[in-house]
Structures are given as structure tokens and as C-alpha cells.
Scaffold this active site. Structure first.
Site, PDB file in Angstrom:
ATOM      1  N   HIS A 183       0.824  -1.200   0.000  1.00 41.33           N
ATOM      2  CA  HIS A 183       0.000   0.000   0.000  1.00 41.33           C
ATOM      3  C   HIS A 183       0.864   1.258   0.000  1.00 41.33           C
ATOM      4  O   HIS A 183       0.485   2.274  -0.596  1.00 41.33           O
ATOM      5  CB  HIS A 183      -0.914   0.032   1.232  1.00 41.33           C
ATOM      6  N   ASP A 254      -4.587  -6.281  -7.584  1.00 38.76           N
ATOM      7  CA  ASP A 254      -4.871  -5.561  -6.350  1.00 38.76           C
ATOM      8  C   ASP A 254      -5.119  -4.109  -6.755  1.00 38.76           C
ATOM      9  O   ASP A 254      -5.018  -3.745  -7.933  1.00 38.76           O
ATOM     10  CB  ASP A 254      -3.700  -5.700  -5.372  1.00 38.76           C
TER      11      ASP A 254
END
Length: 362
Positions: A183, A254
Site C-alpha cells: 500500500h 490488487d
């Protein structure tokens, strides 16, 4: 009839805006991912999913991250707090049969509650190893033992299937052995393919052999296999996943707005790279302006094979009424497992003490 496009996008709030309706009607969009911000009550969530479904035929694929533990978007107002998958691993280590029964029961519970609210798909289960290295994975994984992960994932998926929901294994080919969080960083795994196959890949290959309907790629670079992150890599998606292991299910990226995806360039370049690598659906979260720019400047060609893979992920079969769910013996059993997993340690003090169960990360 509108084909399902290759983009999965999000919405901002509890109802759709006019701009979101226009965006979701674009044929390049094939799905919507929901977050905690999209939930205030079960009644409101059901109305939101009905509104999304009414926009298109076939309806857009509606998904959420509802793993349990730290990553459970919907909770309260009837949604039961699910334990992290690591608690199931701890129970399995203590009592194998109990662990398998609990995994199947909670897989069913997670899936049936979502389907009752109009959600097709949860991005679960996590097939990564909890090697004590990755903070972003941690107890989201069932175990550090590949054999335990395989057994528990098979049981969890059977519960999902009983509720009419397809499973999505993540994060292929394994994120649990890298400390960095994709992230916010650019994770790199320097191990050889042979080492990864002996460890992290074992659950994925085992579930591929049993035909898990979908996989989500990791934003991790494995330089001894390819210089690109796995989700942008033809080596990983086409050469290994599709050809070597003959995987026939859907492949998701993702979230392409994560820091680790930025190596491919702007959002258009990221989507292009993912689709060229062989991914079926690209996730773009929390940046609606990026989605709008992409829809203006990119045209996506229809792909019947991709659309068939995605259509296979729609929720299927009947769902119980709230009254029937409340009185279903499976519901009572699942609640009993939740209570046991919350209150017993099974000799796993780290998992038992993890109050992250009740966090609700976006």
C-alpha cells in the site's frame, strides 16, 4: 445487454450520485468494490446494492473485502464480527477437525450475510503465509504452514460455495514473506522460484488444482522471475499461472492506486500493463477522477473469455430471508464458533491478544 468491462471501481457514499451512475454505466466498467464508508445499516447497504444492480444487465459484479479480523468492511446492524483467519489456524493446530468445521461454518456465514445484502463476492480467503515478517498480512493468513492453509482454505471455500459465493484467493504468488506493505512501499522478494514454490506458492497451486474461481495478484516484484510486479508480469500471469499451472479462473489486480503499482506509470499505463499481462479485472479505488480520465482516453475491446470468467463470479442460488437466517441451525453454529474463537487461546497468545479483530481499516 452490456458486457462486463475490465475495470472495478468504487463509490463515495451510502447512495449513488448522478456522476457515479454515469460512470458505472460505461461499458468499460464491470464491477464495484464497496468499503466501510458505503455502509451505515443492512437496510441501507441492501438498497445501495439494488441500485447498482438495476443499472445494467447483466448487473455489475459487486465485491468487498470481508475477510474478518482487521479487514471486515461491514459490521454491526446484524453483520457478525468475524475472527481473523489466524484464529482458525490456531484452532486447527489445537484440534484439526474443529478447525476445519469452524472454517467451513464461518466461510458460509461471511458469504451468506453478504449475499443477503446483495453483494456477490468477497475477496477471500487469504492464501499467504504468516511467516511473522509481513505486518500487512499477519493474522489475516490462516497459518505459516502451507499444509494447514490448504486444508483450512478448502473448508472455508466449501462454506462460501454452500452460500452461493465464489472464492478469490490472494495475494498470488504470496505476500507473506516480505516485510514491506505494498500500500505504501515497493516490496521486493529476492528468492528463487524454486524456493517460492516450496513455500508460498503451495497453497495457491493446491487451490488452482481444485479450481478456485478467482485469484488476486500481489503488487510484489520477484526479480529472479521478472523485473515487473506480479500483476504486471506476463511471466507470472501467462507463462506460469495460465500455461504452467493451466489456471482457468479470473485474475484480479490488487488496487492499482497503491504505491507499489506506481512503477508502471500513470493509471492508464497501470491498467494497460495489467491487462496486457493477462489480468481480467483491474481495481481502481479512491480516485474517481482517475477513472473518469481513463474512460475518456481509453477504449477497451470486448473479450468473451474474460466476460465468461467474471460472470462465473456472480452470486448464485437462493438466499435466506432474515427470519430464516436467524433460525437456521448453521447460523447458531457459526455464532458459537465466533464466540469460541474470541474467548479461547488454543495456546496461541499472540492471536488471542490481538485486539485488531475489532478494527475496521479502509
Amino acid at each position: 445487454m452490456t458486457a462486463l468491462g475490465p475495470l472495478m471501481v468504487d463509490v463515495a457514499g451510502l447512495t449513488l450520485t448522478d456522476a457515479e451512475r454515469t460512470r458505472l454505466m460505461n461499458p468499460a466498467v464491470g464491477g464495484v468494490i464497496l468499503f466501510a464508508r458505503n455502509f451505515s445499516s443492512t437496510e441501507q447497504l441492501t438498497a445501495l446494492t439494488a441500485e447498482i444492480r438495476a443499472l445494467r444487465h447483466p448487473h455489475l459484479l459487486i465485491a468487498v473485502d470481508q475477510e474478518g479480523g482487521r479487514v471486515q468492511r461491514f459490521r454491526d446492524d446484524g453483520f457478525i464480527h468475524l475472527p481473523p483467519m489466524g484464529r482458525l489456524g490456531a484452532l486447527f493446530k489445537h484440534d484439526r477437525q474443529a478447525g476445519l468445521e469452524a472454517a467451513r461454518s464461518l466461510g458460509w456465514l461471511m458469504a451468506v450475510q453478504l449475499r443477503m445484502a446483495g453483494v456477490d463476492l468477497s475477496f477471500a480467503p487469504v492464501l499467504d503465509l504468516d511467516r511473522g515478517v509481513s505486518g500487512v498480512i499477519g493474522d489475516r493468513a490462516f497459518s505459516r504452514d502451507p499444509a494447514a492453509i490448504i486444508a483450512l482454505a478448502v473448508a472455508w471455500i466449501s462454506g462460501m460455495k454452500e452460500a452461493g459465493m465464489a472464492a478469490v484467493g490472494k495475494h498470488f504468488p504470496g505476500h507473506g514473506s516480505i516485510a514491506e506493505d505494498s500500500h505504501i512501499a515497493h516490496p521486493v522478494d529476492h528468492r528463487a522460484l524454486s524456493t517460492i514454490e516450496r513455500e508460498d506458492l503451495r497453497p495457491f497451486v493446491a487451490l488452482i488444482e481444485r479450481f478456485i474461481p478467482a485469484l488476486m495478484m500481489a503488487h510484489v516484484v520477484y526479480p529472479k522471475i521478472d523485473a515487473l510486479p506480479a500483476g504486471f508480469s506476463k511471466v507470472w500471469v501467462q507463462d506460469l499461472l495460465r500455461q504452467r499451472w493451466r489456471y482457468q479462473g479470473a485474475v484480479f489486480t490488487d488496487d492499482l492506486t497503491m504505491a507499489a503499482a506506481s512503477v508502471a506509470g500513470d493509471i492508464g499505463a497501470r491498467v494497460d500493463a495489467a491487462l496486457a499481462a493477462g489480468c481480467d479485472m483491474a481495481l481502481i479505488c479512491n480516485h474517481p477522477q482517475w477513472v473518469d480520465q481513463l474512460l475518456i482516453h481509453r477504449k477497451f475491446t470486448a473479450d468473451p473469455l474474460r466476460e465468461a470468467r467474471l460472470a462465473h463470479l456472480m452470486g448464485h442460488g437462493p438466499v435466506p430471508s432474515p427470519k430464516r437466517f436467524l433460525h437456521d441451525p448453521r447460523t447458531a453454529m457459526a455464532k458459537a464458533w465466533v464466540e469460541r474463537l474470541q474467548n479461547e487461546s488454543f495456546g496461541d497468545e499472540r492471536a488471542a491478544a490481538d485486539d485488531g479483530w475489532f478494527l475496521n481499516e479502509e
